[in-house]
Structures are given as C-alpha cells and as structure tokens.
Design a protein around this motif. Sequence first.
Motif, PDB file in Angstrom:
ATOM      1  N   PHE A 221       0.823  -1.213   0.000  1.00  0.00           N
ATOM      2  CA  PHE A 221       0.000   0.000   0.000  1.00  0.00           C
ATOM      3  C   PHE A 221       0.856   1.262   0.000  1.00  0.00           C
ATOM      4  O   PHE A 221       0.445   2.294  -0.537  1.00  0.00           O
ATOM      5  CB  PHE A 221      -0.978  -0.002   1.177  1.00  0.00           C
ATOM      6  CG  PHE A 221      -2.245  -0.742   0.861  1.00  0.00           C
ATOM      7  CD1 PHE A 221      -3.290  -0.115   0.186  1.00  0.00           C
ATOM      8  CD2 PHE A 221      -2.389  -2.080   1.189  1.00  0.00           C
ATOM      9  CE1 PHE A 221      -4.450  -0.810  -0.146  1.00  0.00           C
ATOM     10  CE2 PHE A 221      -3.544  -2.785   0.857  1.00  0.00           C
ATOM     11  CZ  PHE A 221      -4.579  -2.143   0.190  1.00  0.00           C
ATOM     12  N   ALA A 222       2.055   1.175   0.566  1.00  0.00           N
ATOM     13  CA  ALA A 222       2.957   2.330   0.563  1.00  0.00           C
ATOM     14  C   ALA A 222       3.426   2.664  -0.851  1.00  0.00           C
ATOM     15  O   ALA A 222       3.594   3.838  -1.195  1.00  0.00           O
ATOM     16  CB  ALA A 222       4.147   2.070   1.473  1.00  0.00           C
ATOM     17  N   GLU A 223       3.648   1.646  -1.678  1.00  0.00           N
ATOM     18  CA  GLU A 223       4.156   1.888  -3.036  1.00  0.00           C
ATOM     19  C   GLU A 223       3.046   1.831  -4.094  1.00  0.00           C
ATOM     20  O   GLU A 223       3.325   1.831  -5.287  1.00  0.00           O
ATOM     21  CB  GLU A 223       5.273   0.902  -3.379  1.00  0.00           C
ATOM     22  CG  GLU A 223       4.837  -0.514  -3.652  1.00  0.00           C
ATOM     23  CD  GLU A 223       5.924  -1.340  -4.356  1.00  0.00           C
ATOM     24  OE1 GLU A 223       7.014  -0.803  -4.628  1.00  0.00           O
ATOM     25  OE2 GLU A 223       5.660  -2.519  -4.638  1.00  0.00           O
ATOM     26  N   MET A 224       1.792   1.790  -3.654  1.00  0.00           N
ATOM     27  CA  MET A 224       0.673   1.675  -4.598  1.00  0.00           C
ATOM     28  C   MET A 224       0.650   2.850  -5.581  1.00  0.00           C
ATOM     29  O   MET A 224       0.683   4.010  -5.169  1.00  0.00           O
ATOM     30  CB  MET A 224      -0.643   1.630  -3.819  1.00  0.00           C
ATOM     31  CG  MET A 224      -1.862   1.439  -4.698  1.00  0.00           C
ATOM     32  SD  MET A 224      -3.384   1.324  -3.725  1.00  0.00           S
ATOM     33  CE  MET A 224      -3.282  -0.380  -3.197  1.00  0.00           C
ATOM     34  N   PRO A 225       0.596   2.564  -6.905  1.00  0.00           N
ATOM     35  CA  PRO A 225       0.558   3.652  -7.892  1.00  0.00           C
ATOM     36  C   PRO A 225      -0.763   4.429  -7.821  1.00  0.00           C
ATOM     37  O   PRO A 225      -1.759   3.944  -7.298  1.00  0.00           O
ATOM     38  CB  PRO A 225       0.700   2.918  -9.227  1.00  0.00           C
ATOM     39  CG  PRO A 225       0.344   1.498  -8.956  1.00  0.00           C
ATOM     40  CD  PRO A 225       0.644   1.239  -7.521  1.00  0.00           C
ATOM     41  N   TRP A 226      -0.752   5.612  -8.405  1.00  0.00           N
ATOM     42  CA  TRP A 226      -1.891   6.538  -8.274  1.00  0.00           C
ATOM     43  C   TRP A 226      -3.199   5.951  -8.792  1.00  0.00           C
ATOM     44  O   TRP A 226      -4.251   6.153  -8.199  1.00  0.00           O
ATOM     45  CB  TRP A 226      -1.580   7.851  -9.005  1.00  0.00           C
ATOM     46  CG  TRP A 226      -1.484   7.684 -10.512  1.00  0.00           C
ATOM     47  CD1 TRP A 226      -0.368   7.434 -11.233  1.00  0.00           C
ATOM     48  CD2 TRP A 226      -2.567   7.738 -11.447  1.00  0.00           C
ATOM     49  NE1 TRP A 226      -0.668   7.304 -12.570  1.00  0.00           N
ATOM     50  CE2 TRP A 226      -2.016   7.506 -12.733  1.00  0.00           C
ATOM     51  CE3 TRP A 226      -3.932   7.965 -11.353  1.00  0.00           C
ATOM     52  CZ2 TRP A 226      -2.781   7.480 -13.892  1.00  0.00           C
ATOM     53  CZ3 TRP A 226      -4.711   7.950 -12.501  1.00  0.00           C
ATOM     54  CH2 TRP A 226      -4.139   7.717 -13.760  1.00  0.00           C
ATOM     55  N   TYR A 227      -3.143   5.170  -9.895  1.00  0.00           N
ATOM     56  CA  TYR A 227      -4.385   4.656 -10.474  1.00  0.00           C
ATOM     57  C   TYR A 227      -5.022   3.603  -9.561  1.00  0.00           C
ATOM     58  O   TYR A 227      -6.257   3.474  -9.524  1.00  0.00           O
ATOM     59  CB  TYR A 227      -4.151   4.107 -11.887  1.00  0.00           C
ATOM     60  CG  TYR A 227      -3.270   2.871 -11.959  1.00  0.00           C
ATOM     61  CD1 TYR A 227      -3.817   1.589 -11.899  1.00  0.00           C
ATOM     62  CD2 TYR A 227      -1.889   2.972 -12.105  1.00  0.00           C
ATOM     63  CE1 TYR A 227      -3.020   0.458 -11.967  1.00  0.00           C
ATOM     64  CE2 TYR A 227      -1.082   1.847 -12.171  1.00  0.00           C
ATOM     65  CZ  TYR A 227      -1.655   0.593 -12.097  1.00  0.00           C
ATOM     66  OH  TYR A 227      -0.852  -0.527 -12.155  1.00  0.00           O
ATOM     67  N   GLN A 228      -4.181   2.863  -8.828  1.00  0.00           N
ATOM     68  CA  GLN A 228      -4.715   1.894  -7.874  1.00  0.00           C
ATOM     69  C   GLN A 228      -5.296   2.609  -6.645  1.00  0.00           C
ATOM     70  O   GLN A 228      -6.291   2.171  -6.069  1.00  0.00           O
ATOM     71  CB  GLN A 228      -3.641   0.896  -7.460  1.00  0.00           C
ATOM     72  CG  GLN A 228      -3.250  -0.052  -8.591  1.00  0.00           C
ATOM     73  CD  GLN A 228      -2.256  -1.115  -8.143  1.00  0.00           C
ATOM     74  OE1 GLN A 228      -1.963  -1.271  -6.963  1.00  0.00           O
ATOM     75  NE2 GLN A 228      -1.726  -1.857  -9.100  1.00  0.00           N
ATOM     76  N   ARG A 229      -4.669   3.716  -6.271  1.00  0.00           N
ATOM     77  CA  ARG A 229      -5.215   4.514  -5.163  1.00  0.00           C
ATOM     78  C   ARG A 229      -6.593   5.055  -5.523  1.00  0.00           C
ATOM     79  O   ARG A 229      -7.492   5.141  -4.672  1.00  0.00           O
ATOM     80  CB  ARG A 229      -4.276   5.683  -4.825  1.00  0.00           C
ATOM     81  CG  ARG A 229      -2.956   5.250  -4.235  1.00  0.00           C
ATOM     82  CD  ARG A 229      -2.117   6.452  -3.792  1.00  0.00           C
ATOM     83  NE  ARG A 229      -0.774   6.040  -3.447  1.00  0.00           N
ATOM     84  CZ  ARG A 229      -0.420   5.517  -2.285  1.00  0.00           C
ATOM     85  NH1 ARG A 229      -1.323   5.356  -1.340  1.00  0.00           N
ATOM     86  NH2 ARG A 229       0.830   5.171  -2.050  1.00  0.00           N
ATOM     87  N   LYS A 230      -6.760   5.380  -6.797  1.00  0.00           N
ATOM     88  CA  LYS A 230      -8.043   5.893  -7.263  1.00  0.00           C
ATOM     89  C   LYS A 230      -9.119   4.806  -7.166  1.00  0.00           C
ATOM     90  O   LYS A 230     -10.257   5.063  -6.766  1.00  0.00           O
ATOM     91  CB  LYS A 230      -7.899   6.372  -8.718  1.00  0.00           C
ATOM     92  CG  LYS A 230      -9.000   7.314  -9.167  1.00  0.00           C
ATOM     93  CD  LYS A 230      -8.643   7.972 -10.492  1.00  0.00           C
ATOM     94  CE  LYS A 230      -9.735   8.965 -10.883  1.00  0.00           C
ATOM     95  NZ  LYS A 230      -9.419   9.638 -12.170  1.00  0.00           N
ATOM     96  N   ILE A 231      -8.738   3.566  -7.525  1.00  0.00           N
ATOM     97  CA  ILE A 231      -9.657   2.426  -7.396  1.00  0.00           C
ATOM     98  C   ILE A 231     -10.017   2.216  -5.928  1.00  0.00           C
ATOM     99  O   ILE A 231     -11.185   2.012  -5.574  1.00  0.00           O
ATOM    100  CB  ILE A 231      -9.049   1.148  -7.985  1.00  0.00           C
ATOM    101  CG1 ILE A 231      -8.863   1.278  -9.502  1.00  0.00           C
ATOM    102  CG2 ILE A 231      -9.926  -0.075  -7.670  1.00  0.00           C
ATOM    103  CD1 ILE A 231      -8.036   0.173 -10.137  1.00  0.00           C
ATOM    104  N   ALA A 232      -9.015   2.270  -5.069  1.00  0.00           N
ATOM    105  CA  ALA A 232      -9.236   2.075  -3.632  1.00  0.00           C
ATOM    106  C   ALA A 232     -10.197   3.123  -3.084  1.00  0.00           C
ATOM    107  O   ALA A 232     -11.046   2.823  -2.237  1.00  0.00           O
ATOM    108  CB  ALA A 232      -7.904   2.139  -2.884  1.00  0.00           C
ATOM    109  N   ALA A 233     -10.091   4.357  -3.584  1.00  0.00           N
ATOM    110  CA  ALA A 233     -10.957   5.442  -3.123  1.00  0.00           C
ATOM    111  C   ALA A 233     -12.417   5.200  -3.493  1.00  0.00           C
ATOM    112  O   ALA A 233     -13.327   5.653  -2.794  1.00  0.00           O
ATOM    113  CB  ALA A 233     -10.476   6.769  -3.694  1.00  0.00           C
ATOM    114  N   THR A 234     -12.643   4.473  -4.599  1.00  0.00           N
ATOM    115  CA  THR A 234     -14.027   4.170  -4.994  1.00  0.00           C
ATOM    116  C   THR A 234     -14.595   2.990  -4.208  1.00  0.00           C
ATOM    117  O   THR A 234     -15.817   2.834  -4.119  1.00  0.00           O
ATOM    118  CB  THR A 234     -14.102   3.839  -6.502  1.00  0.00           C
ATOM    119  OG1 THR A 234     -13.376   2.623  -6.757  1.00  0.00           O
ATOM    120  CG2 THR A 234     -13.540   4.969  -7.349  1.00  0.00           C
TER     121      THR A 234
END
Length: 255
Positions: free
Chosen positions: A174-187
């Motif tokens: 989770f520390a190295e998660m790329p931005w697009y995966q963070r966007k998925i996580a936010a949804t």
Amino acid sequence: QVLKKSLQSGVVLSTGSFLLYEAHKLISGFAEVHASFKVEDVIEQADYLYGSGETEKLYRLLVQHKNSDDAELLWRLARSSRDLAQLSSTSAEEKKQLTYDSLEYAKKALEKNESNSAAHKWYGICLSDVGDYEGIKTKIGNAIIIKEHFQRAIELNPKDATTIHLIGIWCYSFAEMPWYQRKIAATLFATPPTSTFQEALRYFHMAEEADPNFYSKNLLFLGKTYLKLNNKKMALLWLSKAKEYPAQTEEDKQV
C-alpha cells in the motif's frame, strides 16, 4: 472377572451376547485411537516432507485427506497446494486450479476451527493469490479482509514471524501503490487503506526479532524498504544477508 462384575451390577446378558458386546467396544475403541494416531502420523509425515522441500510428494500425501474435518490437515493442504502452484514446472492452467483449491481448503480449515492461527494466515495468503486472477479491483477490495485474518493469526500466535512479515508486505504494497490503484481504492472504501514504508519496516524488523534469519524474503524486503527510505548503507546490509541466505526452495533462489 469382567463378566462377573457385569452380572453383579445387574447387567443380564447371555455369555455369547456379552462377549460380542465387549468385542464391539474393544474394536470401536481401537478404531477411535487408530484414527487419532493416523491424523497425527499424517501431520508428522507432512511436516517432514515440507521441511525436506518435497513439494509434490507432500501434495500427493495431503490431497488424499481433502475431505478431512481436521483443520491442521486442511491448512497444510492449502499451503502445499499453493506451493505446488508456485513451481515453475506447473502449467498455467494447473496453477490457477491449485490457487482456487488452496483457498477452498483454507476456508474449510477456518470453518472447522476458527481459533487456528495457521488457518487464518493461509486463508489471507490464498485470498490474496486468487485476486491475481480476478483483477486489481477485487484484489484491493479484499485487502482489508486479508489484513484482518493476518492480525487474527498474530493474536492467536504472537510469535509467528511469517504472519508478522506478511503484514509488513501488506504495508509495503500500500505504501508503493501507484496513483491509479489509489483511485480504485478510493471508490471501494470510504476511507481507503493506506500505509507507509516506515510502518512496513517496523513489521519486517518485528518478524526478524521473533525468529532471526527465518525467511529469505524478509531479508530481501528489509533491504528493499531501506532503499525506499534512501538508506543505502542499511539496504546493503540486509540485501547482502538475502544474497548469502542458503537457498533451499525455489522462492529462495528467486530472492
């Protein structure tokens, strides 16, 4: 003497029926003892094969017991199925089937004994593996469940270095998660799961303290995490230890 005591206690049986009754009790008792010893024997043999790196032999031994009600057998079967799936000689189709099978075995182990630390650990591992086939959305969606099972495993067995290491891996991912995966996580989450490399480092060190030099991959990730934190001196120390680790498994060689 047994017959005499039985008659004295008011049990009225003919000699023939009494002997049959006693024989039945003796045989039933022997069967129960034999069954319990059989499980212990299988576990002992399985642990020997695991320690010897006999992945295929271990799987063949344990898969015979896939309908067992014993959680100790079932989580070992989940682990051996996963280990077999990881071998380079295993075809892609077999790997996928073994990955899903291992999750089912781990799930069954938990159903049989919710208080089994290893069952929680291997359920979390196998659930994460299945996510590789179901896409990043499912993988991230399962992340909280996976961490909860790892935490429960540590509650039940605080000295299990492997599970502590796995929470470190969770934090690192989770520390190295790329931005697009963070966007998925936010949804998927109102408050998406996050972590830092410092938190991951703390767990890797905790694992090493619990059982020094227990796992080549923990040494590797201590090095990788120090690199992420721009501490090349400490990264070199741990990566050197990972390189010098005696390779016994295929994973060790990859490390």
